[in-house]
Design an enzyme around this catalytic site. Structure first.
Site, mmCIF file in Angstrom:
data_model
loop_
_atom_site.group_PDB
_atom_site.id
_atom_site.type_symbol
_atom_site.label_atom_id
_atom_site.label_comp_id
_atom_site.label_asym_id
_atom_site.label_seq_id
_atom_site.Cartn_x
_atom_site.Cartn_y
_atom_site.Cartn_z
ATOM 1 N N ASP A 186 1.244 -1.277 -0.183
ATOM 2 C CA ASP A 186 0.055 0.157 -0.273
ATOM 3 C C ASP A 186 0.687 1.610 -0.017
ATOM 4 O OD1 ASP A 186 -2.769 -1.356 -0.472
ATOM 5 O OD2 ASP A 186 -2.495 -1.881 1.859
ATOM 6 N N ASP A 206 -6.320 -4.529 -5.509
ATOM 7 C CA ASP A 206 -6.471 -3.076 -4.192
ATOM 8 C C ASP A 206 -4.750 -2.774 -4.694
ATOM 9 O OD1 ASP A 206 -8.155 -4.523 -3.437
ATOM 10 O OD2 ASP A 206 -8.273 -3.538 -1.130
ATOM 11 N N ARG A 247 -15.414 -2.307 -3.073
ATOM 12 C CA ARG A 247 -14.705 -1.200 -3.128
ATOM 13 C C ARG A 247 -13.776 -1.896 -3.512
ATOM 14 N NH1 ARG A 247 -15.073 -0.388 1.832
ATOM 15 N NH2 ARG A 247 -13.088 -1.835 2.348
ATOM 16 N N TRP A 269 -11.122 0.523 -7.029
ATOM 17 C CA TRP A 269 -9.564 0.112 -6.496
ATOM 18 C C TRP A 269 -9.856 -0.364 -8.128
ATOM 19 C CZ3 TRP A 269 -8.964 2.907 -3.008
ATOM 20 C CH2 TRP A 269 -9.116 2.823 -1.355
HETATM 21 N N1 GLY Z 1 -7.189 -1.491 0.391
HETATM 22 C C1 GLY Z 1 -7.771 -2.456 1.840
HETATM 23 C C2 GLY Z 1 -9.892 -2.111 1.669
HETATM 24 O O1 GLY Z 1 -9.826 -1.429 1.109
HETATM 25 O O2 GLY Z 1 -9.969 -2.183 2.504
#
Ligand code: GLY
Length: 377
Positions: free
Chosen positions: A86, A147, A219, A223
């Protein structure tokens, strides 16, 4: 300019200002409506520093500049993280934004160093950066999260600012792995894809935060849309553009009538919401519109942001900006709460939409401008 938009920006910036004045650590997700904070910013510290920079740009107050500087400074040692996919989230909204605003070379150098730390995690046999860092005790060396795509723009930025060209190979190899394995024929994406970490053999699609392996965790769709769109913009790849368009059409078909995503599109429209997925998806749609000039993308982004302003923007004294986000339902974390990433992409998207509308008006009056700085990050 639309009232709902200027009003939403003002409300969000005021929340950032109020939270900054409380001082303290990095807000992460809420529990019972109150921020859980972390001293080192786990994987989300860049979003809080990023919100402070956005707030500073809007208000130009010394207090916000001081807070943005202090929180960005606190993240800098994290540039050396060796097991953290990340690093883009942590350094793009914070250090790169701070460097653009202040010219502070420490921020520039930390972002370059974070890019190298991210690229060092690349598995050349598999062609991926593992989704390791913050989830549970299991072995993540062969698990790739969708992600991670949103973290790769840090590598492209680094190459554009003097880093080794090989970082661009990492970007293309990882993105191609995601194209070949994560994206399904209907345009949706697996949250996780598992590989043999030794020789890179693809094993199967899976999930960590979604309903099940074959579901479309909301989500994650955001992403993927944002990640592919940003990479298409930064590298000129038509393949990434097409991938982003496929995710966008999938989301467009699956959004419920109120335009706020359920936490997983496969969980049904009456399931608990994830406003953060809405904010991230809106940002991805704006990036896609910027690449294609297809008004459908911008219209949908605007509709989604308007829905978030009407149903999720917290208007009272509570600290966070957006209610009804879901961080991780299967593990019982942050269900129908707030998240700092939802708050960040909400304000970022509102500001981008404002600038697009401003420029539209200016163009009608014969002037021209650029959206590069508003959209970056
Ligand atoms: N990247 C981790 C989340 O979206 O929770």
């Amino acid at each position: 300019m639309s009232n709902w938009l200027t009003d939403g920006i003002e409300a969000a910036v005021n929340k950032v200002d109020a939270q900054a004045s409380r001082g303290g650590d990095f807000p992460h997700i809420t529990q019972d409506g109150k921020w859980c904070t972390t001293p080192d910013g786990v994987w989300t510290g860049g979003f809080w520093a990023g919100l402070l920079w956005l707030g500073y740009e809007a208000q130009k107050s010394r207090a916000l500049l001081t807070a943005a500087t202090s929180l960005t400074d606190r993240l800098l040692p994290r540039a050396a993280d060796a097991v953290n996919h990340d690093l883009g989230f942590m350094f793009y909204p914070s250090a790169i934004k701070g460097w653009r605003i202040t010219g502070d070379e420490r921020y520039f150098n930390a972002a370059l160093s974070a890019a190298n730390s991210l690229a060092t995690q690349f598995n050349p046999q598999g062609g991926f950066i593992p989704g390791w860092g913050f989830f549970g005790g299991e072995d993540w060396s062969g698990s790739v999260l969708i992600d991670t795509l949103m973290n790769l723009p840090l590598l492209v930025w680094a190459v554009n600012h003097g880093a080794d060209e090989r970082l661009l190979d990492v970007v293309h190899r990882h993105a191609k792995t995601a194209l070949a394995n994560h994206q399904r024929v209907d345009g949706s994406v697996f949250h996780v894809y598992k590989f043999d970490p030794a020789d890179g053999t693809p094993i199967a699609g899976d999930t960590y935060q979604g309903l099940d392996a074959s579901s479309a965790w909301s989500r994650g769709q955001g992403w993927a849309l944002g990640g592919f769109a940003m990479l298409a913009d930064m590298t000129g790849s038509q393949e990434y553009l097409a991938a982003a368009q496929r995710v966008a059409s999938y989301v467009e078909k699956r959004l419920p009538e109120d335009f706020i995503p359920p936490w997983d599109y496969s969980a049904g429209a009456s399931a608990v919401k994830d406003s953060s997925a809405g904010a991230i998806t809106a940002y991805g749609l704006i990036r896609l519109w910027d690449l294609t000039s297809d008004a459908r993308h911008l219209d949908l982004a605007e509709t989604m942001l308007k829905a978030l302003c009407s149903h999720c923007l917290i208007r009272d004294e509570r600290a966070p900006i957006l209610a009804h986000a879901t961080a991780d339902l299967p593990h019982g974390l942050g269900i129908d709460e707030s998240t700092i990433y939802g708050d960040y992409y909400f304000l970022k998207s509102l500001l981008a939409l404002r600038d697009i509308k401003d420029q539209h008006e200016q163009r009608e009056n014969g002037a021209h401008g650029s959206l590069v700085q508003t959209l970056a990050g």
